[in-house]
Motif scaffolding. Structure first.
Motif, PDB file in Angstrom:
ATOM      1  N   ILE A 173       0.866  -1.178   0.000  1.00 46.00           N
ATOM      2  CA  ILE A 173       0.000   0.000   0.000  1.00 46.00           C
ATOM      3  C   ILE A 173       0.901   1.226   0.000  1.00 46.00           C
ATOM      4  CG2 ILE A 173      -1.809   1.267   1.223  1.00 46.00           C
ATOM      5  CD1 ILE A 173      -2.604  -1.359   2.559  1.00 46.00           C
ATOM      6  N   GLY A 174       0.746   2.073  -1.008  1.00 42.32           N
ATOM      7  CA  GLY A 174       1.582   3.262  -1.103  1.00 42.32           C
ATOM      8  C   GLY A 174       1.365   4.186   0.080  1.00 42.32           C
ATOM      9  N   ASP A 175       2.467   4.624   0.714  1.00 38.19           N
ATOM     10  CA  ASP A 175       2.411   5.548   1.850  1.00 38.19           C
ATOM     11  C   ASP A 175       1.445   5.058   2.931  1.00 38.19           C
ATOM     12  OD1 ASP A 175       4.195   7.286   0.573  1.00 38.19           O
ATOM     13  OD2 ASP A 175       2.554   8.254  -0.512  1.00 38.19           O
ATOM     14  N   VAL A 176       1.588   3.789   3.300  1.00 40.48           N
ATOM     15  CA  VAL A 176       0.709   3.208   4.315  1.00 40.48           C
ATOM     16  C   VAL A 176       0.900   3.913   5.652  1.00 40.48           C
ATOM     17  CG1 VAL A 176       2.407   1.402   4.860  1.00 40.48           C
ATOM     18  CG2 VAL A 176       0.004   1.062   5.445  1.00 40.48           C
ATOM     19  N   GLN A 177      -0.208   4.240   6.299  1.00 40.96           N
ATOM     20  CA  GLN A 177      -0.143   4.893   7.598  1.00 40.96           C
ATOM     21  C   GLN A 177       0.276   3.882   8.668  1.00 40.96           C
ATOM     22  OE1 GLN A 177      -0.679   8.287   8.096  1.00 40.96           O
ATOM     23  NE2 GLN A 177      -0.672   8.277   5.848  1.00 40.96           N
ATOM     24  N   GLN A 178       0.970   4.387   9.704  1.00 39.06           N
ATOM     25  CA  GLN A 178       1.494   3.489  10.728  1.00 39.06           C
ATOM     26  C   GLN A 178       0.395   2.737  11.475  1.00 39.06           C
ATOM     27  OE1 GLN A 178       3.197   6.152   9.830  1.00 39.06           O
ATOM     28  NE2 GLN A 178       5.013   4.976   9.294  1.00 39.06           N
ATOM     29  N   GLU A 179      -0.742   3.410  11.689  1.00 36.45           N
ATOM     30  CA  GLU A 179      -1.832   2.734  12.396  1.00 36.45           C
ATOM     31  C   GLU A 179      -2.304   1.503  11.626  1.00 36.45           C
ATOM     32  OE1 GLU A 179      -1.628   6.977  13.547  1.00 36.45           O
ATOM     33  OE2 GLU A 179      -1.747   5.903  11.634  1.00 36.45           O
ATOM     34  N   LEU A 180      -2.477   1.666  10.307  1.00 40.60           N
ATOM     35  CA  LEU A 180      -2.907   0.539   9.475  1.00 40.60           C
ATOM     36  C   LEU A 180      -1.827  -0.527   9.420  1.00 40.60           C
ATOM     37  CD1 LEU A 180      -4.810  -0.859   7.528  1.00 40.60           C
ATOM     38  CD2 LEU A 180      -3.891   0.572   5.682  1.00 40.60           C
ATOM     39  N   LEU A 181      -0.567  -0.101   9.310  1.00 36.02           N
ATOM     40  CA  LEU A 181       0.524  -1.077   9.262  1.00 36.02           C
ATOM     41  C   LEU A 181       0.596  -1.871  10.556  1.00 36.02           C
ATOM     42  CD1 LEU A 181       2.886  -2.206   7.651  1.00 36.02           C
ATOM     43  CD2 LEU A 181       4.337  -0.418   8.615  1.00 36.02           C
ATOM     44  N   ARG A 182       0.360  -1.206  11.683  1.00 37.82           N
ATOM     45  CA  ARG A 182       0.351  -1.928  12.959  1.00 37.82           C
ATOM     46  C   ARG A 182      -0.763  -2.972  12.985  1.00 37.82           C
ATOM     47  NH1 ARG A 182       2.007   3.135  15.356  1.00 37.82           N
ATOM     48  NH2 ARG A 182      -0.153   3.804  15.585  1.00 37.82           N
ATOM     49  N   ASP A 183      -1.953  -2.567  12.539  1.00 33.74           N
ATOM     50  CA  ASP A 183      -3.082  -3.501  12.532  1.00 33.74           C
ATOM     51  C   ASP A 183      -2.810  -4.699  11.620  1.00 33.74           C
ATOM     52  OD1 ASP A 183      -4.425  -1.831  14.252  1.00 33.74           O
ATOM     53  OD2 ASP A 183      -5.629  -0.870  12.695  1.00 33.74           O
ATOM     54  N   LEU A 184      -2.257  -4.436  10.444  1.00 32.63           N
ATOM     55  CA  LEU A 184      -1.954  -5.524   9.505  1.00 32.63           C
ATOM     56  C   LEU A 184      -0.868  -6.440  10.056  1.00 32.63           C
ATOM     57  CD1 LEU A 184      -1.984  -3.534   6.134  1.00 32.63           C
ATOM     58  CD2 LEU A 184      -3.703  -5.161   6.940  1.00 32.63           C
ATOM     59  N   THR A 185       0.124  -5.837  10.708  1.00 36.98           N
ATOM     60  CA  THR A 185       1.192  -6.648  11.302  1.00 36.98           C
ATOM     61  C   THR A 185       0.640  -7.534  12.409  1.00 36.98           C
ATOM     62  OG1 THR A 185       2.831  -4.939  10.795  1.00 36.98           O
ATOM     63  CG2 THR A 185       3.433  -6.563  12.449  1.00 36.98           C
ATOM     64  N   ASP A 186      -0.228  -6.970  13.236  1.00 38.45           N
ATOM     65  CA  ASP A 186      -0.835  -7.761  14.307  1.00 38.45           C
ATOM     66  C   ASP A 186      -1.667  -8.899  13.732  1.00 38.45           C
ATOM     67  OD1 ASP A 186       0.333  -6.111  16.166  1.00 38.45           O
ATOM     68  OD2 ASP A 186      -1.456  -4.898  16.519  1.00 38.45           O
ATOM     69  N   SER A 187      -2.468  -8.602  12.695  1.00 45.41           N
ATOM     70  CA  SER A 187      -3.316  -9.634  12.088  1.00 45.41           C
ATOM     71  C   SER A 187      -2.471 -10.718  11.433  1.00 45.41           C
ATOM     72  CB  SER A 187      -4.250  -9.003  11.049  1.00 45.41           C
ATOM     73  OG  SER A 187      -5.115  -8.068  11.635  1.00 45.41           O
ATOM     74  N   GLY A 188      -1.425 -10.295  10.706  1.00 45.57           N
ATOM     75  CA  GLY A 188      -0.567 -11.270  10.053  1.00 45.57           C
ATOM     76  C   GLY A 188       0.193 -12.138  11.038  1.00 45.57           C
ATOM     77  N   THR A 189       0.715 -11.504  12.082  1.00 46.15           N
ATOM     78  CA  THR A 189       1.458 -12.250  13.095  1.00 46.15           C
ATOM     79  C   THR A 189       0.545 -13.242  13.809  1.00 46.15           C
ATOM     80  OG1 THR A 189       2.951 -10.364  13.424  1.00 46.15           O
ATOM     81  CG2 THR A 189       2.899 -12.037  15.145  1.00 46.15           C
ATOM     82  N   ALA A 190      -0.675 -12.795  14.133  1.00 47.38           N
ATOM     83  CA  ALA A 190      -1.634 -13.685  14.805  1.00 47.38           C
ATOM     84  C   ALA A 190      -1.992 -14.877  13.930  1.00 47.38           C
ATOM     85  CB  ALA A 190      -2.892 -12.906  15.173  1.00 47.38           C
ATOM     86  N   ALA A 191      -1.952 -14.693  12.596  1.00 49.15           N
ATOM     87  CA  ALA A 191      -2.271 -15.788  11.669  1.00 49.15           C
ATOM     88  C   ALA A 191      -1.049 -16.638  11.348  1.00 49.15           C
ATOM     89  CB  ALA A 191      -2.840 -15.206  10.375  1.00 49.15           C
ATOM     90  N   GLY A 192       0.070 -16.345  12.002  1.00 49.87           N
ATOM     91  CA  GLY A 192       1.282 -17.128  11.785  1.00 49.87           C
ATOM     92  C   GLY A 192       2.034 -16.768  10.521  1.00 49.87           C
ATOM     93  N   LEU A 193       1.803 -15.560  10.006  1.00 48.44           N
ATOM     94  CA  LEU A 193       2.443 -15.127   8.764  1.00 48.44           C
ATOM     95  C   LEU A 193       3.643 -14.231   9.055  1.00 48.44           C
ATOM     96  CD1 LEU A 193      -0.757 -14.141   6.739  1.00 48.44           C
ATOM     97  CD2 LEU A 193       0.474 -16.313   6.653  1.00 48.44           C
ATOM     98  N   LYS A 194       4.656 -14.319   8.217  1.00 48.39           N
ATOM     99  CA  LYS A 194       5.756 -13.362   8.260  1.00 48.39           C
ATOM    100  C   LYS A 194       5.305 -12.129   7.493  1.00 48.39           C
ATOM    101  CE  LYS A 194      10.580 -12.590   6.956  1.00 48.39           C
ATOM    102  NZ  LYS A 194      11.774 -13.144   6.296  1.00 48.39           N
ATOM    103  N   VAL A 195       5.375 -10.963   8.103  1.00 49.33           N
ATOM    104  CA  VAL A 195       4.876  -9.738   7.484  1.00 49.33           C
ATOM    105  C   VAL A 195       6.033  -8.972   6.846  1.00 49.33           C
ATOM    106  CG1 VAL A 195       3.552  -7.614   7.817  1.00 49.33           C
ATOM    107  CG2 VAL A 195       3.054  -9.631   9.224  1.00 49.33           C
ATOM    108  N   MET A 196       5.834  -8.589   5.567  1.00 48.01           N
ATOM    109  CA  MET A 196       6.862  -7.859   4.833  1.00 48.01           C
ATOM    110  C   MET A 196       6.245  -6.619   4.188  1.00 48.01           C
ATOM    111  SD  MET A 196       8.947 -10.998   3.017  1.00 48.01           S
ATOM    112  CE  MET A 196      10.480 -10.052   2.903  1.00 48.01           C
ATOM    113  N   ARG A 197       7.097  -5.670   3.839  1.00 49.97           N
ATOM    114  CA  ARG A 197       6.657  -4.432   3.191  1.00 49.97           C
ATOM    115  C   ARG A 197       7.186  -4.341   1.775  1.00 49.97           C
ATOM    116  NH1 ARG A 197       6.930   1.202   6.302  1.00 49.97           N
ATOM    117  NH2 ARG A 197       5.751   1.685   4.427  1.00 49.97           N
ATOM    118  N   ALA A 198       6.345  -3.824   0.889  1.00 56.57           N
ATOM    119  CA  ALA A 198       6.792  -3.547  -0.475  1.00 56.57           C
ATOM    120  C   ALA A 198       7.567  -2.236  -0.490  1.00 56.57           C
ATOM    121  CB  ALA A 198       5.594  -3.465  -1.402  1.00 56.57           C
TER     122      ALA A 198
END
Length: 601
Positions: free
Chosen positions: A224-249
């Motif tokens: 996501i271009g210029d992703v806001q930190q709040e959204l990135l935190r939420d996505l990281t939490d969701s991905g981590t909870a699902a057992g996924l490694k979270v990466m950024r483009a």
């Protein structure tokens, strides 16, 4: 090895020439066929009405002209990726020029035979569509042969917009990619049935866990271009909870610079999660006091000092002088800002700000116009044990630099301070508070913008909390936190330096400029996130607040009144000034002991 490399290069050149020859012949052939078809369309497929010789001659002429134009604008010189928008644009330009030129030829010059004057115009869309088709087919063939293997790790991409499309295309067309995109995640309901390069949108961000289970994904890529930190935190939490490694483009800016690959993706870091978006700086204000001036940075080898040097060099100073007492740190600063680490240039100075005579001589010789004073001792527990060292460097060292600046007619002086100087409760805070007062005294004496800039913890600076936490996690823990409720303000190094430079352009004599740090962050939350990102089971141990340490740090003193007259992220306040003759180590130590522990919330 040299023979192999030369042979490989020769082979690549031959292949490129072979492709160029084929593509130019195809395009030429398309124009000849398009001209013939255009003639039949014009005469409603009455073959007897067509002057075949003249039509073929026109087709050959248009084909040759198109190919010549194509070579002249780089169409056949491997300048553009096959099937890319850039190539399509160039093909369209060359085809339009061909059509216009030969329409004029038919209109004003003509042939011996009667040819329809609209023939070149009718041939234009036919040839254009056919050339587009050839390139699209070739692109499909390339993409089919370049797909990553099934052994590649399955990944989900969050974001079906422009950034997501670039990431998906890069992964789908790279046979060596370690990642294989198996689905898209997007909350936009209009993209519910969208597919990017054959990869479908499978759900919204609330479906990450279920989609990961459905597809077997192991990685979550945030595109996501210029992703806001709040959204990135939420996505990281969701991905981590699902057992996924979270990466950024990569950023959109990086994507625009050229093709990306899996290597351009990076793991989400704690800096991403607690940092903030880019600072809105006013380039004109900055350039006004930096461009064409001699700029000196003390503490240039430190985390803040070295980044300052990198950013200052972008504004075209006449001379950038880097001063530090650490020769290795100076070398790293020189590498970052000058592109070499030879240590033999005039831009680096090895000196200690505690030595007044040395500092004064340096200023007399180099005569800087602007000074950024970043040299300081900063570790709170260490300075609690050795407060005399805080006095020698942070107080007397600052006085030495300030007086040298005054004597050599420095026009702008920026002292870099800390939030611990607001209502200080530690030796570090008290020493930096006195440094602010000394700077204010110099402003009073000179009437010039000698000012201080105050901010909180800098993410990733040398010896700071985050690298320490990272080392503890890598070693298997435990991770030590002083108190479960302790909070701190955080700012990234580039953001802090941008605002420090900006402050120099708007600060007034004697002021303390306080950078907006956003909301304070709980250290415990950071510790938990770092452990979650690591994927390890690390214990957290509470050690209790250290001597002189506050539970909640402050940016503003109790007697300070703030205003924001120029920049929405920079507040202005005034501080009392302190003349050198009123500075006394014994008084300072006594006052510090009296106040210690009274401000700890």
């Amino acid at each position: 090895m040299m023979f192999t490399n030369e042979s490989s290069r020769t082979l690549r050149v031959r292949r490129a020439r072979y492709k160029t020859a084929i593509l130019s012949f195809l395009d030429g052939g398309i124009w000849i066929i398009a001209t013939v078809v255009a003639s039949q369309l014009r005469y409603e497929f009455d073959l007897t009405s067509t002057d075949w010789d003249a039509t073929l001659l026109l087709g050959i002429g248009m084909a040759l002209f198109f190919v010549i134009v194509g070579f002249s604008i780089g169409l056949y010189l491997n300048r553009y990726a096959y099937g890319s928008f850039d190539e399509i644009r160039v093909v369209t330009i060359a085809a339009f020029m061909t059509s216009v030129i030969f329409s004029l030829v038919l209109l004003f010059v003509g042939f011996e035979a009667e040819l329809p004057r609209s023939l070149a115009i009718i041939a234009f869309p036919l040839a254009l569509v056919a050339m587009f088709g050839v390139r699209y087919a070739y692109r499909l063939l390339i993409d089919r042969n370049r797909k990553p293997g099934l052994v590649a790790t399955p990944a989900l991409v969050v974001g079906a917009g422009q950034a997501g499309e670039v990431v998906v295309r890069a992964m789908r067309t790279d046979p060596q990619s370690p990642l294989r995109v198996v689905g898209l995640i997007d909350d936009d309901v209009t993209k519910k049935r969208l597919q990017l390069h054959g990869v479908p949108v499978l759900g919204g961000t609330q479906d990450i866990a279920s989609v990961a289970k459905q597809t077997g994904a192991k990685v979550l890529i945030v595109a996501i271009g210029d992703v806001q930190q709040e959204l990135l935190r939420d996505l990281t939490d969701s991905g981590t909870a699902a057992g996924l490694k979270v990466m950024r483009a990569p950023t959109i800016q990086r994507m625009m610079e050229g093709p990306i690959a899996a290597q351009d993706l990076r793991s989400v870091s704690i800096e991403d999660l607690i940092g903030r978006t880019a600072v809105d700086t006013n380039i004109e204000e900055i350039a006004g006091f930096i461009t064409g001036k001699k700029v000196l940075v003390t503490g240039a080898g430190g985390s803040i000092g070295s980044e300052l040097c990198v950013q200052l060099s972008k504004f075209g100073p006449k001379e950038l002088i880097m001063l530090d007492r650490d020769e290795t740190a100076l070398q790293q600063a020189q590498i970052r800002s000058q592109g070499n680490g030879l240590l033999d240039g005039e831009e680096i100075i090895l000196a200690n700000i505690r030595e007044a005579d040395v500092i004064r001589k340096i200023f007399e010789d180099r005569k800087p116009d602007v000074v950024f004073h970043a040299a300081a001792l900063k570790h709170l527990p260490m300075l609690e044990k050795f407060p005399h060292e805080a006095w020698k460097t942070n107080v007397l060292g600052t006085l030495n630099v300030v007086q040298a600046a005054m004597a050599s007619d420095v026009s702008t002086f920026i002292n870099i301070s800390t939030d611990k100087a607001a209502n200080p409760s530690s030796a570090l805070g008290h020493s930096k508070r006195v440094a602010e007062k000394v700077t204010a005294w110099a402003a009073k004496e000179t009437g010039r913008p000698y000012l201080s800039v105050r901010f909180g913890n800098v993410i990733g600076s040398r010896g700071s909390m985050l690298p320490t936490f990272q080392s503890l996690i890598e070693s298997g823990g435990p991770l030590t936190v002083t108190h479960p409720d302790v909070t701190r303000y955080f700012m990234t190094i580039p953001e802090a330096c941008q605002l420090v430079i900006q402050a120099g352009g708007i600060g007034r004599a004697g002021e303390v400029l306080i950078l907006d740090m956003g909301e304070p962050v709980k250290i415990l939350d950071i510790a938990k996130r770092m452990i979650a990102i690591s994927g390890k089971d690390i214990e957290i141990v509470y050690t209790g607040l250290r001597e002189g340490e506050k539970l909640h740090e402050e940016l503003v003193g109790v007697k300070e009144n703030l205003e924001r007259p120029f920049h929405e992220q920079i507040s202005h306040a005034t501080v009392d000034h302190l003349a050198p003759e009123n500075m006394d180590l014994t008084v300072w130590l006594e006052r510090m002991e009296d106040e210690k522990g009274t401000i700890k919330t």
